[in-house]
Design a protein around this motif. Structure first.
Motif, PDB file in Angstrom:
ATOM      1  N   TYR A   1       0.840  -1.208   0.000  1.00 45.20           N
ATOM      2  CA  TYR A   1       0.000   0.000   0.000  1.00 45.20           C
ATOM      3  C   TYR A   1       0.869   1.249   0.000  1.00 45.20           C
ATOM      4  CZ  TYR A   1      -4.784  -1.733   0.856  1.00 45.20           C
ATOM      5  OH  TYR A   1      -6.023  -2.284   0.736  1.00 45.20           O
ATOM      6  N   VAL A   2       1.894   1.239   0.867  1.00 47.49           N
ATOM      7  CA  VAL A   2       2.766   2.416   0.984  1.00 47.49           C
ATOM      8  C   VAL A   2       3.451   2.697  -0.351  1.00 47.49           C
ATOM      9  CG1 VAL A   2       4.751   3.403   2.197  1.00 47.49           C
ATOM     10  CG2 VAL A   2       3.078   2.060   3.461  1.00 47.49           C
ATOM     11  N   ALA A   3       3.886   1.629  -1.018  1.00 46.70           N
ATOM     12  CA  ALA A   3       4.529   1.800  -2.329  1.00 46.70           C
ATOM     13  C   ALA A   3       3.559   2.426  -3.327  1.00 46.70           C
ATOM     14  CB  ALA A   3       5.032   0.452  -2.847  1.00 46.70           C
ATOM     15  N   LYS A   4       2.292   1.993  -3.276  1.00 50.01           N
ATOM     16  CA  LYS A   4       1.285   2.576  -4.186  1.00 50.01           C
ATOM     17  C   LYS A   4       1.033   4.043  -3.843  1.00 50.01           C
ATOM     18  CE  LYS A   4      -1.294  -1.382  -5.826  1.00 50.01           C
ATOM     19  NZ  LYS A   4      -2.550  -1.908  -6.273  1.00 50.01           N
ATOM     20  N   LEU A   5       0.969   4.324  -2.542  1.00 51.13           N
ATOM     21  CA  LEU A   5       0.696   5.693  -2.102  1.00 51.13           C
ATOM     22  C   LEU A   5       1.812   6.648  -2.534  1.00 51.13           C
ATOM     23  CD1 LEU A   5      -0.633   5.059   1.538  1.00 51.13           C
ATOM     24  CD2 LEU A   5      -1.982   5.608  -0.469  1.00 51.13           C
ATOM     25  N   GLN A   6       3.056   6.141  -2.512  1.00 52.08           N
ATOM     26  CA  GLN A   6       4.195   6.985  -2.896  1.00 52.08           C
ATOM     27  C   GLN A   6       4.098   7.449  -4.347  1.00 52.08           C
ATOM     28  OE1 GLN A   6       7.207   4.163  -1.798  1.00 52.08           O
ATOM     29  NE2 GLN A   6       7.699   5.189   0.121  1.00 52.08           N
ATOM     30  N   LYS A   7       3.450   6.617  -5.190  1.00 48.96           N
ATOM     31  CA  LYS A   7       3.385   6.921  -6.627  1.00 48.96           C
ATOM     32  C   LYS A   7       2.178   7.781  -7.004  1.00 48.96           C
ATOM     33  CE  LYS A   7       5.647   2.610  -8.064  1.00 48.96           C
ATOM     34  NZ  LYS A   7       5.258   1.470  -7.221  1.00 48.96           N
ATOM     35  N   LEU A   8       1.244   7.955  -6.052  1.00 45.39           N
ATOM     36  CA  LEU A   8      -0.004   8.644  -6.386  1.00 45.39           C
ATOM     37  C   LEU A   8       0.175  10.127  -6.649  1.00 45.39           C
ATOM     38  CD1 LEU A   8      -2.636   7.104  -3.962  1.00 45.39           C
ATOM     39  CD2 LEU A   8      -2.388   6.676  -6.386  1.00 45.39           C
ATOM     40  N   GLU A   9      -0.598  10.618  -7.611  1.00 44.81           N
ATOM     41  CA  GLU A   9      -0.607  12.051  -7.906  1.00 44.81           C
ATOM     42  C   GLU A   9      -1.563  12.775  -6.961  1.00 44.81           C
ATOM     43  OE1 GLU A   9       1.292  13.630 -10.342  1.00 44.81           O
ATOM     44  OE2 GLU A   9       2.242  11.661 -10.337  1.00 44.81           O
ATOM     45  N   CYS A  10      -2.642  12.091  -6.558  1.00 41.17           N
ATOM     46  CA  CYS A  10      -3.681  12.775  -5.778  1.00 41.17           C
ATOM     47  C   CYS A  10      -3.215  13.014  -4.336  1.00 41.17           C
ATOM     48  CB  CYS A  10      -4.983  11.971  -5.790  1.00 41.17           C
ATOM     49  SG  CYS A  10      -4.942  10.517  -4.751  1.00 41.17           S
ATOM     50  N   PRO A  11      -3.839  13.976  -3.629  1.00 47.64           N
ATOM     51  CA  PRO A  11      -3.455  14.240  -2.245  1.00 47.64           C
ATOM     52  C   PRO A  11      -3.686  13.020  -1.347  1.00 47.64           C
ATOM     53  CG  PRO A  11      -4.970  15.937  -3.061  1.00 47.64           C
ATOM     54  CD  PRO A  11      -4.919  14.855  -4.097  1.00 47.64           C
TER      55      PRO A  11
END
Length: 296
Positions: free
Chosen positions: A107-117
Motif C-alpha cells: 500500500y505504501v509503495a502505491k501511495l508513494q506513486k499517487l498524484e492525488c493528495p
C-alpha cells in the motif's frame, strides 16, 4: 470573487482491519452532518457515506483489502481496489499507534506513486504517548513526504475537525456527483446490512465470513423503533450450523451486537430478527452477485 465555487470529490479510505476505519468514518460523516446518503455499490467504489454541505460534497468510500482472488466475487472486489486507488480524488490512509507501521508495504509503495493528495491519519493516540506519536509521525513523513499527517482519536473525536477541513480543501472544484437528498429507507437498509456484516467478520474465523452475504428483507420505520428482518446467506449446511452455533448462541450474540450498534447508529430502538439460509452458488452466480451489488 463571487460565491464560493462548489467542490466535490471521492475520498477513498484505506487501511488494515482494526485501525478504526469505521469509527473514523462514522465520526466524520456523523459529526458534519447536513445530509448523509449512501449507496451500497457503484461501478467505481463501495460507497460508505456522502456528506453534503452548501458548497461541497464528499463521497467517502471504502476499499476491500487486497487478497488473492479464488473466485469471481474476490476478483470483482480486487478490481474495485485497483480502480478505487486509481481514481480517487483524495486518499485517506488510516493507520494507528498499535500496528507495525511497515505492515502494508505494498500500500505504501502505491501511495508513494499517487498524484492525488494523501491524508494520513494516525488513529488511537488516546492509548499511546507523545513520544511514540512523534516517532510515528516522523516515520510516516519520511515514507510519504507529500502526505498531510494528522494524529487523531476517532473514539475521543480528537482532531477530526482539522481532518475534515483538510479533506474539503483537498477535493477538487466540481459539481455534486449525487443528488443532495436525505436519508431514505434504502440507505438505512445499507447501513443495517453493513453493521451486521461487520459483526459476522468479527465473530467467525477464516474464510467463513467471505462465504456469507447479508440481505435486509424488511425494514419498517416506526415512530418508536425500526423493525428489521435480516437474512444471512451461506453456501453450505455446515456453515449454517456454525453461524447459528450450539443452541443458537452464536447467532444470538451476533444479532445482539448488531442490534446495539444499529441503535447507536440510527439513534432509535431496533427490533432485529436474523435468519440463516443456504444458497450454494451466490458467489459465482451473476444474477445473485448483481442482486447483492457486486456486479453490473
Amino acid at each position: 470573487m463571487g460565491a464560493q465555487q462548489h467542490k466535490a470529490g471521492f475520498v477513498n479510505i484505506i487501511g488494515n482491519p482494526n485501525v478504526g476505519k469505521s469509527t473514523l468514518m462514522n465520526a466524520l460523516v456523523g459529526e458534519k452532518l447536513s445530509i448523509v446518503t449512501s449507496k451500497a455499490q457503484t461501478t467505481r467504489h463501495r460507497i460508505m457515506g456522502i456528506v453534503n454541505g452548501e458548497d461541497y460534497q464528499i463521497v467517502y468510500s471504502d476499499t476491500p483489502g487486497i487478497l488473492k482472488p479464488n473466485y469471481r466475487l474476490q476478483q470483482n472486489m480486487l478490481n474495485f481496489v485497483d480502480e478505487a486507488i486509481g481514481d480517487a480524488d483524495v486518499i485517506l490512509y488510516v493507520t494507528d499507534t498499535v500496528e507495525q507501521a511497515d505492515k502494508n508495504v505494498e500500500y505504501v509503495a502505491k501511495l508513494q506513486k499517487l498524484e492525488c493528495p494523501v491524508i494520513l491519519v494516525i488513529n488511537k493516540i488516546d492509548i499511546s504517548n507523545q513520544e511514540k506519536v512523534t516517532e510515528l509521525m516522523a516515520w510516516w513523513k519520511e515514507k510519504l513526504p507529500k502526505a498531510t499527517i494528522f494524529p487523531a482519536s476517532a473514539l475521543e473525536k480528537f482532531n477530526l475537525d482539522n481532518i475534515f477541513d483538510a479533506i474539503v480543501d483537498a477535493i477538487p472544484v466540481a459539481p455534486a456527483w449525487y443528488d443532495k437528498d436525505v436519508f431514505t429507507v434504502q440507505n438505512l437498509r445499507f447501513f443495517a446490512s453493513e453493521i451486521l456484516r461487520e459483526k459476522i467478520f468479527l465473530n467467525y474465523n477464516d474464510e467463513l465470513p467471505y462465504s456469507c452475504q447479508v440481505e435486509i428483507e424488511e425494514f419498517k420505520e416506526g415512530r418508536e423503533r425500526y423493525d428489521i428482518k435480516a437474512v444471512i446467506y451461506v453456501m453450505r449446511d455446515s456453515q449454517k450450523g456454525i453461524i447459528i452455533g450450539k443452541g443458537g448462541a452464536a447467532l444470538k450474540k451476533v444479532g445482539t451486537e448488531a442490534r446495539l450498534d444499529m441503535e447507536d447508529f440510527f439513534q432509535k430502538k431496533v427490533f432485529l430478527s436474523t435468519f440463516v439460509k443456504v444458497d450454494p452458488d451466490w458467489r459465482e452466480n451473476r444474477k445473485e452477485l448483481k442482486r447483492f451489488g457486486y456486479e453490473f
